[in-house]
Enzyme design. Structure first.
Site, PDB file in Angstrom:
ATOM      1  N   TYR A  82      38.974  81.673  19.235  1.00  0.00           N
ATOM      2  CA  TYR A  82      39.687  82.292  18.123  1.00  0.00           C
ATOM      3  C   TYR A  82      38.911  82.021  16.843  1.00  0.00           C
ATOM      4  O   TYR A  82      38.223  81.005  16.729  1.00  0.00           O
ATOM      5  CB  TYR A  82      41.091  81.695  17.981  1.00  0.00           C
ATOM      6  CG  TYR A  82      42.086  82.190  19.001  1.00  0.00           C
ATOM      7  CD1 TYR A  82      42.868  83.313  18.747  1.00  0.00           C
ATOM      8  CD2 TYR A  82      42.266  81.528  20.217  1.00  0.00           C
ATOM      9  CE1 TYR A  82      43.795  83.770  19.676  1.00  0.00           C
ATOM     10  CE2 TYR A  82      43.184  81.984  21.160  1.00  0.00           C
ATOM     11  CZ  TYR A  82      43.944  83.106  20.880  1.00  0.00           C
ATOM     12  OH  TYR A  82      44.859  83.560  21.794  1.00  0.00           O
TER      13      TYR A  82
ATOM     14  N   ARG B 267      47.107  78.491  14.984  1.00  0.00           N
ATOM     15  CA  ARG B 267      47.678  78.608  13.634  1.00  0.00           C
ATOM     16  C   ARG B 267      48.233  77.273  13.145  1.00  0.00           C
ATOM     17  O   ARG B 267      48.209  76.973  11.952  1.00  0.00           O
ATOM     18  CB  ARG B 267      48.759  79.688  13.613  1.00  0.00           C
ATOM     19  CG  ARG B 267      48.158  81.092  13.767  1.00  0.00           C
ATOM     20  CD  ARG B 267      49.208  82.137  14.093  1.00  0.00           C
ATOM     21  NE  ARG B 267      50.244  82.172  13.074  1.00  0.00           N
ATOM     22  CZ  ARG B 267      51.394  82.831  13.209  1.00  0.00           C
ATOM     23  NH1 ARG B 267      51.651  83.499  14.331  1.00  0.00           N
ATOM     24  NH2 ARG B 267      52.277  82.827  12.250  1.00  0.00           N
TER      25      ARG B 267
ATOM     26  N   ARG C 297      48.395  86.427  24.880  1.00  0.00           N
ATOM     27  CA  ARG C 297      49.510  87.147  24.259  1.00  0.00           C
ATOM     28  C   ARG C 297      49.465  86.901  22.763  1.00  0.00           C
ATOM     29  O   ARG C 297      50.157  86.016  22.251  1.00  0.00           O
ATOM     30  CB  ARG C 297      50.829  86.649  24.839  1.00  0.00           C
ATOM     31  CG  ARG C 297      50.972  86.978  26.316  1.00  0.00           C
ATOM     32  CD  ARG C 297      52.194  86.298  26.902  1.00  0.00           C
ATOM     33  NE  ARG C 297      52.208  86.447  28.353  1.00  0.00           N
ATOM     34  CZ  ARG C 297      52.912  85.678  29.175  1.00  0.00           C
ATOM     35  NH1 ARG C 297      53.660  84.697  28.684  1.00  0.00           N
ATOM     36  NH2 ARG C 297      52.877  85.874  30.470  1.00  0.00           N
TER      37      ARG C 297
ATOM     38  N   ASP D  94      50.165  86.976  18.900  1.00  0.00           N
ATOM     39  CA  ASP D  94      51.400  87.143  18.132  1.00  0.00           C
ATOM     40  C   ASP D  94      51.340  88.373  17.239  1.00  0.00           C
ATOM     41  O   ASP D  94      50.269  88.891  16.942  1.00  0.00           O
ATOM     42  CB  ASP D  94      51.592  85.944  17.190  1.00  0.00           C
ATOM     43  CG  ASP D  94      51.926  84.676  17.945  1.00  0.00           C
ATOM     44  OD1 ASP D  94      52.535  84.763  19.021  1.00  0.00           O
ATOM     45  OD2 ASP D  94      51.557  83.593  17.439  1.00  0.00           O
TER      46      ASP D  94
END
Lengths: 274, 274
Positions: free
Chosen positions: B112, B204, B52, B54
């Protein structure tokens, strides 16, 4: 007055090109820059650019000059302008120069880069505004394109590759290099166009001809005939604006290539795919 | 019903993230996809994504699955969906899979990538939506960042690096690699985060901690203490969404790195600059 020389990077997507338009003619890079300079100088300022990029064309290093009042000459121009300019324009260099420097008349060469998206099936969304999707045409004949590119090198009358709407004394231009570089990823090919100067939409017309040859829609011989005949009406279509980027404007000794830039990797030997 | 597996690339800039929102909650990737599938299937279709992402986070290869009616199973899904989807989403692969395939539960790893803009002075306009501008902070201490990155590798309780708003049974995650790759240009550095799974905003938050260390605002020892204490309130800030991209979702034997992708070049040895 003090003469300011600016180097500018911009994303052409949301601009109606470089050159300021008549009222209601759309947002332009020159217009945004003149507005920011007027704010900083407290008076109208005229900006002169080296190249009048078309609507949708990007720039990594457009060069411009403007005269600013002496009492403002010491401003940190790069930072001050970038702070006032919209996010799609950045001043990458700013310095005071001799009062007779002219961004356009003193330019001795220009380099453009054109990016082709060569992967079939899909374009990565974030690359869309910066490439021409030729992947949809299947595999291009790169060897034929490179043979054709060689025809453009040298001093030629490029009347067949000039679009209407210009008023130039001569359509003869000297081109030093038209060659294929490696792309920024496995799906892209970048073509480099380096010359003394280019006619209106000439780079996009040369790219359009190269892709037509790559697709087998025209041969290098057709293009040679076209170049000799100088008849634009028989030329292949113009490549779309968004694949094009003004990569560098050169001053000083002509024909000296600019410094290596983004994506400036040597191309692999021509194979059957781009 | 037939189960369809989709791989998706999207530009997160104009999306309120992956997950469909309550009415009025904004445009989402899942929402756009369900709408396109409903059009093609003539009935509502639910889509399940592997991650999911952001709001503002991009994806090169998000994976999702959906059940479609048998009589539509033979559609050329990739082309048909891409034609209906907005320009900022592309279906890069579509195929029918076993009915028990689950994009999220079957995923054994995720990768990522986070892109830092490390050049001082200005950000190139077209890179703005895809990078975190840390060039404004001056030169980062890359060796310190790499030492800190090593702390994250292995099985740890990442409670200090999880943002509020999730309901997970455990905050323990296994991370295989946090390392610096070369960037896509001389001005960028890409960090790779590869692991079994990540908590909400964990990548992040890890990137935020690494940059804090690179700036000398925290030491690797501070980060080690934080990781052990599990207290988010004492952690450095969260890195902005736009630098992050879901690069790959892996299935099958865990811990096997994905194929080399865009910008996947080996990094040069750590020096004093990023």
């Amino acid at each position: 007055m003090a003469r300011l020389r600016l180097t500018l990077a911009y994303d052409g997507t949301d601009f109606a090109g470089w050159q300021i338009q008549a009222a209601g003619g759309g947002r332009t890079v020159q217009g945004c820059l003149e507005e920011a300079l007027a704010t900083l100088c407290g008076q109208p300022v005229r900006v002169h650019g080296a190249g009048r990029t078309d609507s949708g064309v990007h720039a990594l290093a457009q060069v411009a000059h403007a005269d600013v009042p002496e009492h403002r000459a010491g401003l940190p121009w790069g930072k001050a302008l970038t702070a006032l300019l919209p996010k799609d324009v950045a001043v990458t260099e700013a310095r005071l120069v001799a009062p007779d420097f002219h961004s356009r008349f003193d330019a001795t060469g220009k380099e453009y880069r054109y990016t082709l998206w060569t992967r079939p099936g899909h374009v990565l969304p974030w690359r869309r505004p910066y490439v021409w999707d030729v992947g949809r045409y299947g595999t291009l004949d790169v060897a034929a394109m490179e043979a054709c590119a060689g025809l453009f090198v040298g001093e030629h009358d490029f009347a067949a590759f000039q679009n209407a709407g210009t008023d130039v004394h001569s359509t003869v231009r000297r081109v030093w290099d038209v060659s294929r570089l490696a792309g920024t990823g496995p799906d892209e090919t970048v073509w480099r166009f380096h010359g003394e100067g280019f006619l209106k939409q000439m780079v996009r017309n040369l790219m359009g001809a190269l892709v037509a040859v790559g697709r087998g829609k025209a041969t290098a011989e057709d293009v040679a005939t076209l170049l000799a005949a100088g008849d634009r009406r028989r030329a292949p279509g113009t490549a779309p604006a968004q694949g094009l980027c003004l990569h560098a404007v050169e001053y000083g000794a002509p024909g000296v290539a600019g410094l290596p830039g983004l994506g400036d990797k040597p191309a692999e030997p021509a194979g059957s795919t781009t």
